[in-house]
Design a protein around this motif. Structure first.
Motif, mmCIF file in Angstrom:
data_model
loop_
_atom_site.group_PDB
_atom_site.id
_atom_site.type_symbol
_atom_site.label_atom_id
_atom_site.label_comp_id
_atom_site.label_asym_id
_atom_site.label_seq_id
_atom_site.Cartn_x
_atom_site.Cartn_y
_atom_site.Cartn_z
ATOM 1 N N ARG A 155 0.851 -1.183 0.000
ATOM 2 C CA ARG A 155 0.000 0.000 0.000
ATOM 3 C C ARG A 155 0.886 1.233 0.000
ATOM 4 N NH1 ARG A 155 0.353 -1.123 5.362
ATOM 5 N NH2 ARG A 155 0.236 0.580 6.869
ATOM 6 N N TYR A 213 0.883 5.185 1.008
ATOM 7 C CA TYR A 213 0.089 6.016 1.906
ATOM 8 C C TYR A 213 0.904 7.150 2.509
ATOM 9 C CZ TYR A 213 2.421 3.384 5.639
ATOM 10 O OH TYR A 213 3.361 2.835 6.466
ATOM 11 N N ILE A 233 -4.528 6.249 2.394
ATOM 12 C CA ILE A 233 -4.008 5.309 1.405
ATOM 13 C C ILE A 233 -4.333 5.819 0.007
ATOM 14 C CG2 ILE A 233 -4.122 2.951 0.509
ATOM 15 C CD1 ILE A 233 -4.694 2.050 3.412
ATOM 16 N N GLN A 254 -2.942 4.146 -2.868
ATOM 17 C CA GLN A 254 -2.907 3.063 -3.856
ATOM 18 C C GLN A 254 -2.636 1.733 -3.174
ATOM 19 O OE1 GLN A 254 -0.112 3.915 -7.032
ATOM 20 N NE2 GLN A 254 0.379 1.770 -7.265
ATOM 21 N N TYR A 278 -8.589 4.193 2.080
ATOM 22 C CA TYR A 278 -8.448 4.321 0.627
ATOM 23 C C TYR A 278 -9.643 5.065 0.021
ATOM 24 C CZ TYR A 278 -8.077 2.922 -4.280
ATOM 25 O OH TYR A 278 -8.002 2.937 -5.655
#
Length: 192
Positions: free
Chosen positions: A57, A59, A69, A71, A174
């Motif tokens: 991830r 972040y 986050i 991606q 996310y």
């Protein structure tokens, strides 16, 4: 070379086996434990990263300690902090493993040399960049104008295999919503 990287190149290119071996042999193999950082904010991103197995991830952490986050990068995808990598400046983001993860890393010099020597790798790289730009634009539009339900629906359509691999707090981060909102949406969808 990692067998997953070889499978990925065979599926996405028509490169000969010796060229695939050469590309893989220029990589550094690294295994990350769950929650281990590959890149820490403040460090310069020095590698292109292929995820052979596992999940990363990308972040940032705000002044209040909240994680945002940007991606998720599951197996058979690439990641890096492009701005830090290109400009050789300190990164503003972290890249960390959400589960045990195996990655291949190429230094900037090695990857640029490979791009010059292997036109098909350059073409694949350009396709990946284009797909990432398209996806980022769609994600921004969904984030700006989508309802929480639309954001969650978009997530499960794009990443159906990640639902069981991620804690709710990461999915909520996310999507830019609270865990309470995400739980309500999931509960509503289950009872339709």
């Amino acid at each position: 070379m990692h067998p997953e990287f070889e499978k990925y190149l065979v599926a996405n290119t028509s490169l000969m086996e010796d060229t695939i071996q050469d590309i893989g042999n220029n990589a550094i193999n690294k295994t990350l434990r769950r929650n281990e950082l590959l890149l820490q904010a403040g460090d310069v991103c020095r590698h292109k990263v292929f995820i052979a197995k596992g999940l990363l991830r990308t972040y940032s952490i705000d002044a209040n300690g909240n994680e945002h986050i940007v991606q998720f990068s599951p197996e058979h995808t690439w990641t890096l902090d492009i701005e830090s990598y290109d400009k050789e400046t300190p990164s503003l983001i972290n890249i960390g493993a959400t589960e045990p993860t195996e990655v291949l890393l190429w230094t900037k010099d090695d990857f640029n040399r490979l791009l010059n020597e292997v036109p098909e790798l350059r073409k694949l790289s350009q396709q990946i960049i284009s797909r990432n730009i398209y996806y980022s634009r769609q994600r921004i539009l969904t984030t700006l104008s989508g309802t929480p339900e639309e954001k969650y629906d978009d997530f499960i359509q794009r990443f159906p295999n990640l639902l069981s691999r991620l804690p709710l707090r990461m999915i909520a981060s996310y999507l830019g919503m609270s865990i309470k909102t995400l739980t309500r949406i999931r509960h509503t969808q289950l009872h339709r």
